[in-house]
Every structure is written in structure tokens, then in C-alpha cells.
Design a protein around this motif. Structure first.
Motif, mmCIF file in Angstrom:
data_model
loop_
_atom_site.group_PDB
_atom_site.id
_atom_site.type_symbol
_atom_site.label_atom_id
_atom_site.label_comp_id
_atom_site.label_asym_id
_atom_site.label_seq_id
_atom_site.Cartn_x
_atom_site.Cartn_y
_atom_site.Cartn_z
ATOM 1 N N ASP A 1 7.949 0.501 7.671
ATOM 2 C CA ASP A 1 7.050 0.954 6.605
ATOM 3 C C ASP A 1 7.461 2.355 6.169
ATOM 4 N N GLU A 2 8.154 2.451 5.061
ATOM 5 C CA GLU A 2 8.650 3.722 4.519
ATOM 6 C C GLU A 2 9.249 4.600 5.621
ATOM 7 N N PRO A 3 10.216 4.074 6.347
ATOM 8 C CA PRO A 3 10.657 4.782 7.559
ATOM 9 C C PRO A 3 11.370 6.096 7.278
ATOM 10 N N PRO B 1 3.584 -0.206 -6.220
ATOM 11 C CA PRO B 1 2.832 1.045 -6.324
ATOM 12 C C PRO B 1 1.974 1.344 -5.097
ATOM 13 N N SER B 2 1.660 2.604 -4.947
ATOM 14 C CA SER B 2 0.830 3.067 -3.846
ATOM 15 C C SER B 2 -0.516 2.349 -3.874
ATOM 16 N N GLY B 3 -0.932 1.875 -2.711
ATOM 17 C CA GLY B 3 -2.259 1.251 -2.606
ATOM 18 C C GLY B 3 -2.284 -0.227 -2.939
ATOM 19 N N CYS B 4 -1.123 -0.838 -3.239
ATOM 20 C CA CYS B 4 -1.158 -2.256 -3.648
ATOM 21 C C CYS B 4 -1.324 -3.200 -2.454
ATOM 22 N N GLY B 5 -1.078 -2.703 -1.246
ATOM 23 C CA GLY B 5 -1.350 -3.527 -0.061
ATOM 24 C C GLY B 5 -0.134 -3.806 0.812
ATOM 25 N N LYS B 6 0.965 -3.079 0.602
ATOM 26 C CA LYS B 6 2.213 -3.335 1.346
ATOM 27 C C LYS B 6 2.033 -3.086 2.850
ATOM 28 N N SER B 7 1.432 -1.930 3.188
ATOM 29 C CA SER B 7 1.270 -1.597 4.612
ATOM 30 C C SER B 7 0.333 -2.580 5.290
ATOM 31 N N SER B 8 -0.704 -2.995 4.571
ATOM 32 C CA SER B 8 -1.649 -3.959 5.155
ATOM 33 C C SER B 8 -0.927 -5.268 5.470
ATOM 34 N N LEU B 9 -0.060 -5.711 4.542
ATOM 35 C CA LEU B 9 0.703 -6.935 4.777
ATOM 36 C C LEU B 9 1.575 -6.772 6.030
ATOM 37 N N THR C 1 9.334 0.152 0.997
ATOM 38 C CA THR C 1 9.849 1.439 0.529
ATOM 39 C C THR C 1 9.326 1.741 -0.874
ATOM 40 N N HIS C 2 9.364 3.035 -1.227
ATOM 41 C CA HIS C 2 9.066 3.430 -2.606
ATOM 42 C C HIS C 2 10.357 3.768 -3.342
ATOM 43 N N SER C 3 11.474 3.699 -2.637
ATOM 44 C CA SER C 3 12.736 4.141 -3.224
ATOM 45 C C SER C 3 13.517 2.952 -3.787
ATOM 46 N N ALA D 1 -9.520 -8.517 3.481
ATOM 47 C CA ALA D 1 -10.452 -7.632 2.763
ATOM 48 C C ALA D 1 -10.897 -6.536 3.728
ATOM 49 N N TYR D 2 -10.938 -5.318 3.226
ATOM 50 C CA TYR D 2 -11.515 -4.218 4.001
ATOM 51 C C TYR D 2 -12.945 -4.061 3.515
ATOM 52 N N ARG D 3 -13.852 -4.084 4.454
ATOM 53 C CA ARG D 3 -15.264 -3.956 4.079
ATOM 54 C C ARG D 3 -15.824 -2.656 4.603
ATOM 55 N N THR E 1 -10.386 -6.087 -1.710
ATOM 56 C CA THR E 1 -9.661 -7.331 -1.419
ATOM 57 C C THR E 1 -8.174 -7.041 -1.580
ATOM 58 N N VAL E 2 -7.466 -6.996 -0.480
ATOM 59 C CA VAL E 2 -6.051 -6.599 -0.496
ATOM 60 C C VAL E 2 -5.147 -7.830 -0.630
ATOM 61 N N LEU E 3 -5.519 -8.914 0.045
ATOM 62 C CA LEU E 3 -4.734 -10.147 -0.060
ATOM 63 C C LEU E 3 -5.667 -11.293 -0.414
HETATM 64 N N1 LIG Z 1 -8.667 0.659 7.013
HETATM 65 C C1 LIG Z 1 -8.961 0.568 5.715
HETATM 66 N N2 LIG Z 1 -10.252 0.542 5.291
HETATM 67 C C2 LIG Z 1 -10.560 0.428 3.989
HETATM 68 N N3 LIG Z 1 -9.652 0.339 3.001
HETATM 69 C C3 LIG Z 1 -8.355 0.370 3.349
HETATM 70 C C4 LIG Z 1 -7.943 0.491 4.719
HETATM 71 N N4 LIG Z 1 -6.584 0.491 4.745
HETATM 72 C C5 LIG Z 1 -6.169 0.376 3.464
HETATM 73 N N5 LIG Z 1 -7.229 0.306 2.628
HETATM 74 C C6 LIG Z 1 -7.178 0.131 1.168
HETATM 75 O O1 LIG Z 1 -6.469 -1.077 0.909
HETATM 76 C C7 LIG Z 1 -5.569 -0.935 -0.183
HETATM 77 C C8 LIG Z 1 -4.168 -1.234 0.262
HETATM 78 O O2 LIG Z 1 -3.738 -0.232 1.180
HETATM 79 P P1 LIG Z 1 -2.272 -0.222 1.819
HETATM 80 O O3 LIG Z 1 -2.169 0.962 2.701
HETATM 81 O O4 LIG Z 1 -1.998 -1.545 2.407
HETATM 82 O O5 LIG Z 1 -1.399 -0.031 0.508
HETATM 83 P P2 LIG Z 1 0.145 0.408 0.353
HETATM 84 O O6 LIG Z 1 0.683 -0.420 -0.745
HETATM 85 O O7 LIG Z 1 0.828 0.334 1.660
HETATM 86 O O8 LIG Z 1 0.012 1.913 -0.110
HETATM 87 P P3 LIG Z 1 1.057 3.143 0.103
HETATM 88 O O9 LIG Z 1 2.289 2.754 -0.655
HETATM 89 O O10 LIG Z 1 0.346 4.301 -0.520
HETATM 90 O O11 LIG Z 1 1.273 3.294 1.562
HETATM 91 C C9 LIG Z 1 -5.772 0.491 -0.700
HETATM 92 O O12 LIG Z 1 -6.680 0.437 -1.755
HETATM 93 C C10 LIG Z 1 -6.377 1.229 0.471
HETATM 94 O O13 LIG Z 1 -7.192 2.284 0.059
#
Ligand SMILES: Nc1ncnc2c1ncn2[C@@H]1O[C@H](COP(=O)(O)OP(=O)(O)OP(=O)(O)O)[C@@H](O)[C@H]1O
Length: 266
Positions: A169-171, A39-47, A202-204, A10-12, A19-21
Motif C-alpha cells: 500500500d503506497e510503499p 483518487p484518494s479515499g476511493c477505497g484502495k487501502s480498504s480493499l 500507488t498514486h504514482s 461499509a464503515y458505520r 459504502t466502500v465496496l
Molecule cells: N476505519 C474507518 N472508519 C470509517 N471510515 C473509513 C475507515 N477507513 C476508511 N474509511 C473511509 O472509507 C473510504 C475509503 O478509504 P480508503 O483508505 O480505503 O481509501 P484509499 O483509496 O486507500 O485512500 P488513500 O489513497 O487516501 O489512502 C474513505 O472515504 C475513508 O474516509
């Protein structure tokens, strides 16, 4: 290679928690090329940051504007992951090159950070430069390279340390279509030669179908696996012209459309 169970993240921020995961599980066998698409913002990069050991599982990373909290069980290469591991390489979208360093210095960076001496690093960089088609550019700086060459340098840096796990990550998202395909070919060739486990975000759809032996369709946040495409035919250099490739693209697209329709009804 990767066993993740009950991951939480969770990002606070003041007045706002994302809550990402939440109870997220993932298993990636050794040697698999696993693609994450969603989709964008679903949490892939965080994972991916968690898998790279860059977000700690207990306590999280503090940011000036707030912080993150993460938990769960994560094993990489048979060991509990407690931080970045030397055998994992991460390639990001913006290349991450140092503009003031030359091509060979950029490629050698990971080795130098591991304490490898200058001479040995130079020797280990040479075959990587050859293999990536960068011979002749060793003394150039990133600004003197095309986007595709820059991303080759980033791939070179990730490979010079001989990783067993490559996280991407989307290299190639900022590259033109043909340069992108040539780098996808390169990744495939590398994966065929070296015992590498790959997790690619990837988004592709085409990139997912060409590179992924298994493609996970994701949704969120919180991140969920809503579908999986088994694409065991991927790996042939002419796969883009094969029926299996087009069938995989269609199936990925179908699952993504289904997910987005479900999302819009929520
Ligand atoms: N450091 C942070 N602080 C607060 N919220 C964050 C932070 N990093 C990511 N988020 C939020 O967490 C969610 C997941 O972000 P993340 O970057 O993991 O998604 P993503 O699937 O990789 O998106 P994209 O495809 O656009 O790169 C999004 O709602 C984003 O706004």
C-alpha cells in the motif's frame, strides 16, 4: 491467486455510513503484478485490508468509534480467506518497523511470529539482508537508517517468510525519486526471481507503469474499476526508457483524467 466476487464493505459510524465496496469483483492470476491506482479515499487501502484478511468478511471489525461490515466471496491461493494467511505479506507506507529492534530483528519478526527459532530465523535473515543491500546495517536501529534503507528492511521482513502474495500500500511514497526508483527495481528483480503475485496500490503513474503488468484504474467510493491498462511489456529493467512505458503512462493518465472529469460532473 485472488478471486473476489461481490465484495461489500461499509464503515458505520453514528449518523454516517461510508459504502466502500458494493458488488466489487477482482481476479488476479497467480504470478501477476497487478497495480491499483485511483483518487484518494476511493477505497484502495480498504480493499487491500480485505485481501490481507485483516477485515473479516462477515461481521467486520469493531472499532471504538463504530465498525465495519463486510461480505462477499474471497478466495486467495485456492482457499476461502478466513483471516490473515501466513503466505501473504503486507507492506505499508509507514514501514511498520519497531524502533527498539535492530535491522535483523525487524526482518526476522515475521519468522519469529510463525514460531521459527532464533537461530534458524537468523540464518534465514542473512541472505535477505545481503540481497537487499543491507549488509553492515544488521545491528543498527531504524532511526540510524535512511528512509530508503528503512523501507528495504520492511521489504526484507515481508520477503523473509517466503510469501506467495505480496500486498503493498503506497510503499515508497515518502521516498525521494531516485530511492523510490531503486526500490521499484528491487521489487521487479524479486518478482522475476520468485514466484510472487503482487498487488500494489500507488498514486504514482510512473510506478504503476514500471511495475504493473496490468493496471486497474479505480474510482469511488464505492470502489469501481473504470479502466484497465494491459502493460505486458513491463518487467525489463530499462523499461522506463522504452516506448511502451511512456505509452502506458499516457494511457493511465488519460483514463484517470476521464474519470475525474466524469466525477466532477456527478
Ligand atoms: N476505519 C474507518 N472508519 C470509517 N471510515 C473509513 C475507515 N477507513 C476508511 N474509511 C473511509 O472509507 C473510504 C475509503 O478509504 P480508503 O483508505 O480505503 O481509501 P484509499 O483509496 O486507500 O485512500 P488513500 O489513497 O487516501 O489512502 C474513505 O472515504 C475513508 O474516509
Amino acid at each position: 491467486m485472488i478471486v473476489a466476487r461481490d465484495l461489500r464493505l461499509a464503515y458505520r459510524q453514528p449518523g454516517n455510513t461510508v459504502t466502500v465496496l458494493e458488488g466489487f469483483d477482482l481476479t488476479v492470476p497467480k504470478g501477476e503484478r497487478c497495480v491499483l491506482i485511483g483518487p484518494s479515499g476511493c477505497g484502495k487501502s480498504s480493499l487491500l485490508l480485505l485481501l490481507a484478511g485483516l477485515l473479516k468478511l462477515s461481521g467486520g471489525v469493531r472499532h471504538a468509534s463504530g465498525g465495519s461490515e463486510a461480505g462477499g466471496r474471497l478466495h486467495v491461493g485456492g482457499q476461502p480467506l478466513e483471516g490473515p494467511r501466513p503466505q501473504t505479506s503486507l507492506i505499508l507506507q509507514d514501514f511498520g518497523l519497531f524502533p527498539w529492534k535492530t535491522v535483523e530483528e525487524n526482518i526476522a519478526l515475521g519468522l519469529r511470529l510463525k514460531g521459527v527459532g532464533e537461530r534458524e530465523a537468523a540464518e534465514r535473515v542473512r541472505p535477505v539482508v545481503e540481497r537487499l543491500g543491507l549488509a553492515g546495517t544488521e545491528r543498527r536501529h531504524p532511526r540510524q537508517l535512511s528512509g530508503g534503507q528503512r523501507q528495504r528492511v520492511a521489504v526484507g521482513r515481508a520477503l523473509a517468510t517466503e510469501p506467495d502474495l505480496l500486498l503493498m500500500d503506497e510503499p515508497f511514497s515518502s521516498l525521494d525519486a531516485l530511492t523510490r526508483e531503486s526500490l521499484q527495481d528491487l521489487i521487479l528483480e524479486i518478482a522475476r526471481r520468485d514466484p510472487l503475485t503482487i498487488v500494489l496500490v500507488t498514486h504514482s503513474i510512473e510506478e504503476a507503469a514500471f511495475l504493473g503488468q496490468r493496471i486497474l484504474i479505480l474510482d469511488g467510493p464505492p470502489l469501481r474499476i473504470i479502466g484497465q491498462v494491459d502493460n505486458s511489456g513491463a518487467g525489463a529493467s530499462d523499461y522506463r526508457r522504452q516506448k511502451g512505458f511512456h505509452a502506458a503512462c499516457d494511457e493511465i493518465r488519460r483514463l484517470m483524467v476521464k474519470a475525474s472529469e466524469r466525477g466532477s460532473l456527478r
